[in-house]
Scaffold this active site. Structure first.
Site, PDB file in Angstrom:
ATOM      1  N   ASP A   1       0.884  -1.162   0.000  1.00  0.00           N
ATOM      2  CA  ASP A   1       0.000   0.000   0.000  1.00  0.00           C
ATOM      3  C   ASP A   1       0.931   1.223   0.000  1.00  0.00           C
ATOM      4  OD1 ASP A   1      -2.042   1.792   0.063  1.00  0.00           O
ATOM      5  OD2 ASP A   1      -3.112   0.874   1.733  1.00  0.00           O
TER       6      ASP A   1
HETATM    7  C1  BGC Z   1      -4.950   3.423  -0.023  1.00  0.00           C
HETATM    8  C2  BGC Z   1      -5.116   2.407  -1.136  1.00  0.00           C
HETATM    9  C3  BGC Z   1      -4.960   3.091  -2.474  1.00  0.00           C
HETATM   10  C4  BGC Z   1      -3.611   3.797  -2.531  1.00  0.00           C
HETATM   11  C5  BGC Z   1      -3.351   4.503  -3.850  1.00  0.00           C
HETATM   12  C6  BGC Z   1      -3.677   4.246  -0.185  1.00  0.00           C
HETATM   13  O1  BGC Z   1      -3.657   5.309   0.704  1.00  0.00           O
HETATM   14  O2  BGC Z   1      -4.963   2.771   1.222  1.00  0.00           O
HETATM   15  O3  BGC Z   1      -6.372   1.803  -1.046  1.00  0.00           O
HETATM   16  O4  BGC Z   1      -5.088   2.166  -3.516  1.00  0.00           O
HETATM   17  O5  BGC Z   1      -3.569   4.753  -1.487  1.00  0.00           O
HETATM   18  O6  BGC Z   1      -4.195   5.585  -4.022  1.00  0.00           O
END
Ligand code: BGC
Length: 699
Positions: free
Chosen positions: A236
């Site tokens: 993530d």
């Molecule tokens: C989120 C993810 C997301 C990623 C990219 C993160 O902060 O937890 O779900 O896909 O950002 O935007």
């Protein structure tokens, strides 16, 4: 992509180039390397070998690219997709999203999210499907199949245990292996085995002391060795601490990356902390999926946005859940309707954060009522419009950036307006809204109605019902709220969730009975927050938690309410219809692998409609404690005309009824009940099958 091609590429790539494939370019809005500025992330291109930078974009409710030139369809949020209980329809949603993502040059859509609704205050519950692992896993599989049918990849996230937002960066989630395997890992397992997603995103939090992105047990043993996952894992955004531990554990890609991370990985390779073989393995996993992506390879194609709007509408109407109806719905077209609540204008399409979308339009409740030529109280509507016009800045934020609800009180109209309107209208519709988003959890005050909302319901209810006129509540929300304390004051409640860009039309058409609601709750509506079993939600120390312990273990949602005799406001699987259904002709067969359940569902009412038939299994008392019953199969019928029936056949494998005892899966001997219901508590047919010898299964 074939093995020899990958091997050839590996032999040509320098170490630095290999590392570049594994680390993102950082912020795509500012990087010169970005193919799609405003996408969530991208890997580095290796131009010398014609390897492009691979583009990754959110998210669960539609393609999110932060760039004014990219507009994409806003679909219903995930909890609403799960409320359809209709995998075929969700597959169409996934396909539409995949086509739009491909047309924007995206290689991987960062969706769907498969975490569990552990507590109603979870800030991202709207982005997650359900409290039940089977429903989550089946709907997710359909979603992934749809996205990947467009020739790009899906990324299932957040692996695993990301059930709260408070302290999410590094929060240590303590959970037993049994609860992990039966509840939290299970939807991922189903999606990996049934739909083969290209990619998995490791979560921000730790699991039992180890960051998910550095967790070899999770990413290698369980995901790859036990389940056979053959794609690649990405972090993530900013998750974890130690890039060497991440890549060694089986986390192939570091996102969003950037120069610092690139240098950290190179240094770790040079110091021998990451073996070259491990780097090669990760690069091979990435290229084996992404070199086949249609996102950059073929013509991107022009998506049919009109057709996609129809899919968004279909998914929205099928996800509507009718919670209460004492004769108020459907509304007769000729009736004069008074709309209350700022949500009639500020209709919430979805949640905030990475799951946000930028659609070409949002159909509001008021717009849709006018579009359908309903006799609405325009004087009241004008009052709402005027009151909202004084909040210009907030409204701009609402429409343009994030769907954050400006904090506007519901005291827009006074008591005199309400009582006068009751004289000139036939019924009242009150819209209650909530918005939540990534990064924070909701507070108890968000679960209960605010004073101004209570005031509105009390006054409208009193003014209308006193003179024999009915009141309907529409809930435009992303996670359960209190209904028990006020539901007696209204005649009907339609749970509309957050329906995407077709919100208004889907809500109005359901209220009118142009479509018959067929959604069922994928998550329990508790009577009070005190009833919720996940009492450790939020973690410790309060406010700035370092850890959270899942004390309720496997007793999440209805597994708890049913086993421990707690009455919910509305139970898991619940939802009414404008027609009625009967269940009959149950037969149960067994062979060495599975139980086969057959039964008939008949539309016994006066309107065409669909029913969601649910099969629960109630185990005998044995050595292992088990929930009183668990969902093991379900089927949404086709559209049944009055008098029409559908014969349903469902198989349940023995392994899927077994419990994890810390080492292996066990199905104890004894008599098991099959319960067929229209909800987890409305059981219409009961049967039984026997297990004569205990059965054990490996992972
Ligand atoms: C989120 C993810 C997301 C990623 C990219 C993160 O902060 O937890 O779900 O896909 O950002 O935007």
């Amino acid at each position: 992509m074939s093995k020899p091609i990958i091997e050839e590429l590996l032999s040509k790539l320098s170490i630095e180039e290999k590392v570049k494939i594994l680390v993102g370019i950082g912020d795509t809005a500012s990087s010169q390397l970005a193919r799609v500025p405003g996408a969530a992330g991208q890997t580095h291109p290796i131009e010398r070998l014609n390897i492009p930078g691979f583009v990754l974009a959110d998210g669960p409710a539609g393609v999110r690219i932060e760039n004014p030139s990219c507009r994409a369809t806003a679909f219903p949020v995930e909890v609403m997709l799960a409320s359809t209980w209709n995998p075929e329809l969700v597959e169409q949603v996934g396909k539409a999203m995949g086509e739009e993502a491909r047309s924007c040059g995206v290689d991987v859509l960062l969706a769907p999210a498969l975490n569990i609704h552990r507590h109603p205050l979870g800030g991202r519950n709207f982005e997650y499907f359900s409290e039940d692992p089977l429903l989550s896993g089946k709907i997710a599989s359909a979603y992934v199949r749809g996205v990947q049918s467009a020739g790009i990849g899906a990324c299932i996230k957040h692996f695993v245990g990301n059930e709260q937002e408070t302290g999410r960066w590094g929060l240590d989630t303590y959970v037993s292996e049994r609860a992990l395997r039966e509840i939290y890992l299970r939807p991922f397992e189903i999606a990996v085995k049934e739909a083969k997603p290209w990619s998995v995103m490791s979560a921000y939090n730790k699991i039992n002391g180890v960051h998910c992105s550095e967790n070899e047990w999770l990413l290698t043993r369980v995901l790859r060795e036990e389940w056979g996952f053959d794609g690649f894992v990405m972090t993530d955004w900013g998750a974890g601490e130690d890039v060497a531990k991440q890549i060694n554990a089986g986390n192939d890609v570091i996102m969003p990356g950037g120069q610092d991370k690139l240098e950290q990985v190179l240094k770790a390779v040079n110091e021998g902390k990451i073996p070259i073989g491990t780097i090669d393995r990760a690069v091979a996993r990435v290229l084996s999926k992404l070199l086949g992506s249609a996102g950059y390879k073929s013509t991107p194609g022009k998506p049919d946005l009109e057709a996609h709007a129809k899919v968004a509408y279909e998914a929205a109407v099928e996800g509507m859940v009718l919670l209460k109806n004492e004769g108020a719905l459907p509304i007769d077209r000729g009736k004069k309707i008074a709309f209350f609540g700022i949500g009639q204008i500020l209709t919430v399409k979805g949640g905030m954060g990475s799951g946000h979308t930028h659609p070409p339009y949002v159909s509001t409740i008021l717009d849709a009522a006018r579009e359908r030529s309903l006799a609405i109280d325009e004087d009241l509507a004008k009052k709402y419009a005027e009151a909202l016009s004084t909040y210009k800045e907030e409204l701009e934020i609402f429409y343009k950036d994030e769907p954050d609800k400006p904090s506007i009180s519901e005291n827009v109209v006074g008591e005199a307006d309400i009582y006068a309107s009751a004289q000139r209208n036939d019924l009242a519709v009150i819209v209650i809204t909530r918005v939540s988003g990534e990064g924070w959890d909701l507070a108890p005050e968000d679960f209960y109605l605010r004073d101004d909302e209570k005031w509105l319901i009390d006054n409208v209810s009193e003014a209308y019902r006193r003179i024999g006129k009915q009141v309907v509540a529409v809930l435009n929300i992303g996670t359960p709220i209190d209904v028990a304390s006020w539901r007696e004051k209204v005649d009907a409640i339609l749970l509309a969730w957050q329906p995407g860009q077709e919100a208004g039309r889907a809500i109005i058409d359901t209220l009118l009975g142009l479509v018959n609601p067929s959604g069922k709750l994928p998550t329990t509506f508790p009577k009070t927050l005190g009833d919720v079993p996940s009492w450790t939600f939020g973690g410790e120390p309060a406010g700035n938690p370092k850890s959270v312990t899942y004390e309720e273990d496997i007793y999440v949602g209805y597994r708890y309410y049913d086993t421990f005799g707690k009455e919910p406001a509305y139970e898991f699987g619940y939802g009414l219809s404008y027609t009625t259904f009967s269940y009959s002709d149950l037969s149960i067969d067994q062979d060495s692998e599975q139980v086969t359940v057959k039964f008939r569902v008949t539309n016994t009412g006066k309107m065409q409609g669909k029913e969601v038939a649910q099969v629960y299994v109630k185990p005998p008392k044995g050595k292992i404690d088990k929930p009183q019953k668990e969902l093991k199969a379900f089927k949404k019928t086709r559209l049944l005309q009055p008098g029409e029936h559908e014969d349903i056949v469902l198989n349940i494998g023995y392994k899927d009824m077994a419990s994890f005892n810390g080492k292996e899966w066990i199905l104890e001997k004894g008599a098991y009940k099959i319960l067929i219901g229209s909800s987890s508590r409305r059981i219409h047919l009961e049967g039984e099958f026997k297990i004569h010898e205990e059965k054990t299964f490996r992972n």
